[in-house]
Design an enzyme around this catalytic site. Structure first.
Site, PDB file in Angstrom:
ATOM      1  N   ASP A  53       8.786  69.044 -75.472  1.00 43.74           N
ATOM      2  CA  ASP A  53       8.327  68.508 -76.754  1.00 43.74           C
ATOM      3  C   ASP A  53       7.230  69.363 -77.386  1.00 43.74           C
ATOM      4  O   ASP A  53       7.354  69.829 -78.512  1.00 43.74           O
ATOM      5  CB  ASP A  53       7.719  67.114 -76.520  1.00 43.74           C
ATOM      6  CG  ASP A  53       8.603  66.005 -77.057  1.00 43.74           C
ATOM      7  OD1 ASP A  53       9.319  66.242 -78.040  1.00 43.74           O
ATOM      8  OD2 ASP A  53       8.569  64.898 -76.488  1.00 43.74           O
ATOM      9  N   THR A 150      14.702  61.488 -75.437  1.00 42.77           N
ATOM     10  CA  THR A 150      13.984  61.762 -74.190  1.00 42.77           C
ATOM     11  C   THR A 150      14.799  61.393 -72.959  1.00 42.77           C
ATOM     12  O   THR A 150      14.891  62.166 -72.005  1.00 42.77           O
ATOM     13  CB  THR A 150      12.677  60.940 -74.182  1.00 42.77           C
ATOM     14  OG1 THR A 150      12.016  61.178 -75.410  1.00 42.77           O
ATOM     15  CG2 THR A 150      11.781  61.331 -73.050  1.00 42.77           C
TER      16      THR A 150
END
Ligand SMILES: *[C@@H]1O[C@H](CO)[C@@H](O)[C@H](O)[C@H]1NC(C)=O
Ligand SMILES: *[C@@H]1O[C@H](CO)[C@@H](O)[C@H](O)[C@H]1NC(C)=O
Length: 382
Positions: A53, A150
């Site tokens: 990320d 995710t």
């Protein structure tokens, strides 16, 4: 001519997302071999996705700022820099710095400039914190979801790197990197054995997970394109290796496949099941992590995507901007459940969204679904 607009922006965005996809694959490889986790001694299971990320956000922010000038780019993105700046995040930051530099070193292969010298942690933090724009109705804003999905990322399933450009409230460029979504759809498993209640999009051979793709489009072009991800140390030859994609032409609900989020927390499976029944959809839903659902519609691998978040949840623009434009330019229709266009002008949230989001390969199917929402809604207890 809309066609001539945003050429530079699209060019840079596709290259930057491409690099980000390879970065993610690299982090994921480390994740799968688990040495990565040891590397920065964290007990938090979600750390690898955290590294991906931050690293993707820093990389893309740096590239956009280098190309368009720091003062000229407004970037709206998911991560804020607070956590990473804390002393207890020193290990994490170190891994991010290393990951970003390794990625940017490869920039020339992608026709982009790499930094004159390795970036230090201050520069990396600066790049991340530049992504703090609140968006809004005027001007140009880049919208980034560095790693969308995710759970999919951690499971080695579907996830996406999503980058869009908004100009005066309209999404004008959409780029969706799908590192685990192979360019050939016969490599996908859509129907699992009957023992598995609901099919989930996965790969026939996990070894093929590097064979991903990038989908991209420009507003008003009426075209969406797919570029295979590079392997090894090849140089990017683009756009020569890209091919056009198009939505499915299926109009009959009985033949249509609909996608929805995998996790119940992100949508109401019971409601969509009822709605699907009322519309006459007969196939089981295809559950897919992340914005790859939009890619599946744009590519014609599925016909419908429906999402009804729990009451009070506000959808964020970075979870939709790139995907919505891709579906639209590939010939599909995307609206809220009331049939209205999604509003990207109100900052980071899709304000005023009527209940849910419905993306369809064509107008006929879309109308049927919108028509059924009201009936289904009344009989549900959402
Ligand atoms: C911002 O954009 C303008 C016009 O494109 C350009 O002249 C200027 O150099 C840019 N600023 C920076 C800091 O790059
Ligand atoms: C952005 O949108 C405005 C208003 O719609 C338009 O006048 C302008 O040309 C657009 N900017 C670019 C770079 O296309």
């Amino acid at each position: 001519m809309e066609d001539d607009k945003y050429t530079t922006e699209l060019n840079v965005a596709v290259r930057a997302v491409h690099m980000a996809c390879l970065l993610c694959q690299k982090v994921q490889k480390g994740l799968l071999s688990s040495t990565f986790v040891d590397q920065f001694k964290s007990k938090d299971d979600s750390s690898p996705v955290t590294v991906a990320d931050w690293s993707v956000q820093a990389t893309i922010s740096w590239i956009l700022s280098e190309t368009f000038g720091c003062d000229n780019v407004s970037i709206v993105a998911e991560e804020d820099v607070q956590t990473l700046s804390k002393p207890e995040s020193a290990n994490l930051l170190e891994v991010v710095v290393k990951t970003v530099n390794e990625c940017l070193n490869e920039a020339p292969r992608f026709g982009l400039k790499c930094p004159a010298q390795a970036l230090g942690s201050t520069q990396i933090l600066e790049a991340i914190s530049r992504c703090n724009s609140a968006g809004g109705p005027f001007g140009k804003h880049w919208v980034l979801d560095p790693v969308d999905g995710t759970v999919g990322f951690l499971r080695g399933s579907q996830y996406a790197v999503a980058l869009a450009l908004i100009n005066n409230s309209k999404v004008v460029i959409g780029v969706l990197g799908c590192p685990n979504y192979p360019i050939k759809n016969d490599w996908l498993v859509k129907n699992q054995p009957p023992c598995q209640a609901t099919p989930e999009l996965s790969l026939t051979n996990p070894g093929m997970w590097e064979e991903g793709c990038i989908l991209y489009t420009r507003r008003g072009s009426g075209e969406a394109w797919m570029q295979p991800l590079l392997h090894g140390n090849k140089k990017l030859i683009w756009p020569n290796s890209a091919k056009l994609v198009r939505v499915s032409s299926i109009e009959d609900p009985e033949l249509a496949t609909f996608c929805e989020p995998v996790e119940q927390a992100n949508t109401n499976h019971a409601f969509t099941a009822g709605l699907a029944h009322n519309v006459g959809l007969r196939k089981k839903p295809l559950r897919v992590h992340s914005m790859v659902k939009y890619a599946a519609i744009a590519r014609g691998d599925a016909e419908i995507f429906m999402k009804f978040a729990r009451a009070g949840y506000k959808e964020k623009i970075w979870d939709h901007a790139a995907g919505v434009l891709l579906v639209q330019e590939a010939g599909g229709v995307v609206t809220d459940a009331g049939g209205r266009a999604l509003d990207f002008s109100k900052g980071i949230y899709l304000e005023g969204l009527d209940r849910g989001i419905i993306a369809c390969c064509g107008a006929k199917l879309h109308e049927k679904i919108i028509g059924s929402v009201y009936a289904s809604w009344d009989s549900s207890n959402l």
